[in-house]
Design a protein around this motif. Structure first.
Motif, PDB file in Angstrom:
ATOM      1  N   ASN A   1      -6.963  59.313 108.738  1.00  0.00           N
ATOM      2  CA  ASN A   1      -6.568  57.951 108.444  1.00  0.00           C
ATOM      3  C   ASN A   1      -5.472  57.435 109.355  1.00  0.00           C
ATOM      4  O   ASN A   1      -4.872  56.428 109.084  1.00  0.00           O
ATOM      5  N   TRP A   2      -5.146  58.140 110.411  1.00  0.00           N
ATOM      6  CA  TRP A   2      -4.111  57.680 111.310  1.00  0.00           C
ATOM      7  C   TRP A   2      -4.582  57.651 112.674  1.00  0.00           C
ATOM      8  O   TRP A   2      -5.164  57.543 113.425  1.00  0.00           O
TER       9      TRP A   2
ATOM     10  N   LYS B   1     -10.878  69.603 118.709  1.00  0.00           N
ATOM     11  CA  LYS B   1     -10.212  68.348 118.400  1.00  0.00           C
ATOM     12  C   LYS B   1      -8.806  68.671 117.906  1.00  0.00           C
ATOM     13  O   LYS B   1      -8.630  69.347 116.895  1.00  0.00           O
ATOM     14  N   ILE B   2      -7.811  68.180 118.638  1.00  0.00           N
ATOM     15  CA  ILE B   2      -6.413  68.435 118.304  1.00  0.00           C
ATOM     16  C   ILE B   2      -5.806  67.132 117.786  1.00  0.00           C
ATOM     17  O   ILE B   2      -5.785  66.132 118.503  1.00  0.00           O
TER      18      ILE B   2
ATOM     19  N   ASN C   1     -12.719  58.288 118.743  1.00  0.00           N
ATOM     20  CA  ASN C   1     -13.925  57.700 118.181  1.00  0.00           C
ATOM     21  C   ASN C   1     -13.608  57.314 116.745  1.00  0.00           C
ATOM     22  O   ASN C   1     -13.605  58.146 115.853  1.00  0.00           O
ATOM     23  N   ARG C   2     -13.332  56.067 116.508  1.00  0.00           N
ATOM     24  CA  ARG C   2     -12.851  55.612 115.200  1.00  0.00           C
ATOM     25  C   ARG C   2     -13.865  55.845 114.080  1.00  0.00           C
ATOM     26  O   ARG C   2     -13.501  56.196 112.988  1.00  0.00           O
TER      27      ARG C   2
END
Length: 83
Positions: free
Chosen positions: A82-83, A4-5, A72-73
């Protein structure tokens, strides 16, 4: 390998890890696609201003590709993004 980048720094760390796994130093990786060692270093440090062409050339040198997918929020909030 799936990573995950979420920032230039995390991208640089992932590229550094793969480069080292392949047994390449920055000079050798750069020479594969015509990039200076100093440029490889800047990308790995997460320095801003890297041209997309340079990034894709470095990805090619490391036999990697980029994939784009929806965020995926729910998972992101659990992990603290948080962004």
């Amino acid at each position: 390998m799936f990573r995950k980048i979420i920032s230039p720094e995390s991208l640089g760390a992932a590229l550094r890890e793969v480069r080292k796994q392949k047994g390449l130093n920055q000079t050798a990786a750069g020479k594969l696609v015509g990039i200076d060692q100093s440029t490889v270093s800047k990308v790995e440090q997460g320095s801003g201003g890297t041209q997309l062409d340079t990034l894709f050339r470095l990805l090619a040198a490391l036999e990697l590709e980029m994939a784009i997918q929806p965020r995926n929020r729910v998972e992101d909030n659990i992990e603290g993004d948080n962004w």
